[in-house]
Scaffold this active site. Structure first.
Site, PDB file in Angstrom:
ATOM      1  N   ASP A  19       0.851  -1.197   0.000  1.00 34.36           N
ATOM      2  CA  ASP A  19       0.000   0.000   0.000  1.00 34.36           C
ATOM      3  C   ASP A  19       0.879   1.236   0.000  1.00 34.36           C
ATOM      4  OD1 ASP A  19      -2.381   1.520   0.058  1.00 34.36           O
ATOM      5  OD2 ASP A  19      -2.143   1.840   2.202  1.00 34.36           O
ATOM      6  N   SER A  20       0.284   2.349  -0.392  1.00 33.41           N
ATOM      7  CA  SER A  20       1.002   3.621  -0.335  1.00 33.41           C
ATOM      8  C   SER A  20       1.338   3.983   1.112  1.00 33.41           C
ATOM      9  CB  SER A  20       0.128   4.717  -0.942  1.00 33.41           C
ATOM     10  OG  SER A  20      -1.113   4.756  -0.267  1.00 33.41           O
ATOM     11  N   CYS A  82      -4.152  -1.188  -2.476  1.00 31.09           N
ATOM     12  CA  CYS A  82      -4.258   0.266  -2.591  1.00 31.09           C
ATOM     13  C   CYS A  82      -5.072   0.530  -3.844  1.00 31.09           C
ATOM     14  CB  CYS A  82      -2.858   0.867  -2.726  1.00 31.09           C
ATOM     15  SG  CYS A  82      -2.845   2.637  -3.085  1.00 31.09           S
ATOM     16  N   GLU A 167      -5.362   9.624   8.617  1.00 34.25           N
ATOM     17  CA  GLU A 167      -3.925   9.623   8.941  1.00 34.25           C
ATOM     18  C   GLU A 167      -3.633  10.491  10.170  1.00 34.25           C
ATOM     19  OE1 GLU A 167      -0.935   8.712   6.744  1.00 34.25           O
ATOM     20  OE2 GLU A 167      -2.201   7.308   5.654  1.00 34.25           O
ATOM     21  N   CYS A 201     -11.314   3.175  -1.373  1.00 31.70           N
ATOM     22  CA  CYS A 201     -10.033   3.619  -0.820  1.00 31.70           C
ATOM     23  C   CYS A 201      -9.836   2.885   0.496  1.00 31.70           C
ATOM     24  CB  CYS A 201     -10.035   5.121  -0.580  1.00 31.70           C
ATOM     25  SG  CYS A 201      -8.560   5.701   0.286  1.00 31.70           S
ATOM     26  N   HIS A 203      -8.445   3.575   3.233  1.00 34.27           N
ATOM     27  CA  HIS A 203      -8.594   4.294   4.507  1.00 34.27           C
ATOM     28  C   HIS A 203     -10.058   4.413   4.947  1.00 34.27           C
ATOM     29  CE1 HIS A 203      -4.489   5.469   3.779  1.00 34.27           C
ATOM     30  NE2 HIS A 203      -4.438   6.232   4.853  1.00 34.27           N
TER      31      HIS A 203
END
Ligand code: DGL
Length: 282
Positions: A19-20, A82, A167, A201, A203
């Site tokens: 993942d990023s 991702c 984040e 996504c 997240h």
């Protein structure tokens, strides 16, 4: 000259998950729950995240570097956990790079398995997709859904504030209420007939409490983790030539391109277990 990775140098190795940044850990957690017998090697490119607002060329370049790193660790199977990398880099890697780089190894993404689920849920055929600006601009979900289900209509909506909220550990804060409500309202204003929304996504599952608070009644929300995990289990069953190269020790190692002292504490929140990451340079 292209470097070809020989396939018999390491017989069995972990499944690579990329993942990023942190988000792919939500997918990894569900994969490990579903398939605990395998070993996993997670790479988070935290030093260069987020990918969602970067150019397609850079997303491809960074993702290919991660894929080469995981191949060099012996992985025969890599999951791009991702959406931005799956949407913007996967096809080129599969079609242009794999044949010369590692023809007997595989790289899979998260878009296709998610799309396969859509047909079971919608009654109206109007599908909403929340994603990063990169994922939405790529129109990958539109192409996959409209190809698989002719007649369905896809309504993509970029949510650039959702990743930073997660984040920065603000997913339960008031700022999250503001942005989640605003983006859901905008999507539903675009088409009130939407009855199924993909969280495109990694997240976004961490905002599920807010999403459930503001989604209109009767609108299905698709979270990817369990779907990707089921799809991987099915893939491994159908592809014994790949499965035989996946080692079975139940372990998981974590690598990050950022400072591990920064990565490890937050990563352990995502996966619900202590994480002791190692720094790598891609
Ligand atoms: N993991 C990314 C995705 O699923 C989100 C974070 C980023 O923008 O890098 O699209």
């Amino acid at each position: 000259m292209a470097i070809t990775i020989e396939d018999n140098d390491i017989l069995r190795a972990p499944i690579g998950v990329f993942d990023s940044g942190f988000g792919g850990l939500t997918i990894l957690r569900d994969i490990r729950q579903r398939l605990p017998q395998y070993d996993y090697l997670f790479v988070g490119d935290n030093a260069r995240a987020p990918y969602g607002t970067r150019s397609r060329e850079l997303v491809y370049e960074f993702t290919l570097q991660a894929v080469k790193h995981l191949f060099a660790q012996g992985c025969h199977l890599i999951i791009l956990a991702c959406n931005t990398a799956s949407a913007e880099a996967l096809r080129t890697i599969q079609q242009n790079d794999l044949p010369t780089l590692a023809p007997n190894r595989r790289v899979l993404g998260v878009v296709r398995p998610t799309v396969e689920k859509v047909g079971e849920l919608t009654r109206t055929g109007h599908i909403g997709v929340f994603g990063t600006p990169g994922t939405i601009a790529s129109r990958s979900y539109n192409i996959e859904i409209e190809g698989m289900y002719p007649g369905f209509k896809v309504h993509g909506h970029a949510c650039p504030m959702w990743v930073p909220l997660v984040e920065n550990r603000e997913s339960e804060g008031d700022g999250a209420d503001y942005f989640v409500k605003k983006d859901i309202d905008q999507l539903m204003n675009d088409c009130p007939d939407i009855d199924t929304v993909i969280l495109g996504c990694t997240h976004y599952p961490l905002l599920i409490n807010k999403i459930n608070r503001y989604r209109p009644q009767g609108v299905n929300i698709i979270q990817q983790g369990p779907i990707v995990a089921d799809s991987l289990a099915d893939y491994l069953q159908r592809h014994p030539e790949i499965e035989q190269h996946c080692s079975r020790g139940g372990s998981c190692r974590y690598y990050t391109t950022e400072d591990p002292d920064h990565f490890s504490p937050l990563a352990s929140v995502f996966v619900n277990e202590p994480v002791n990451a190692t720094r790598i340079i891609l």
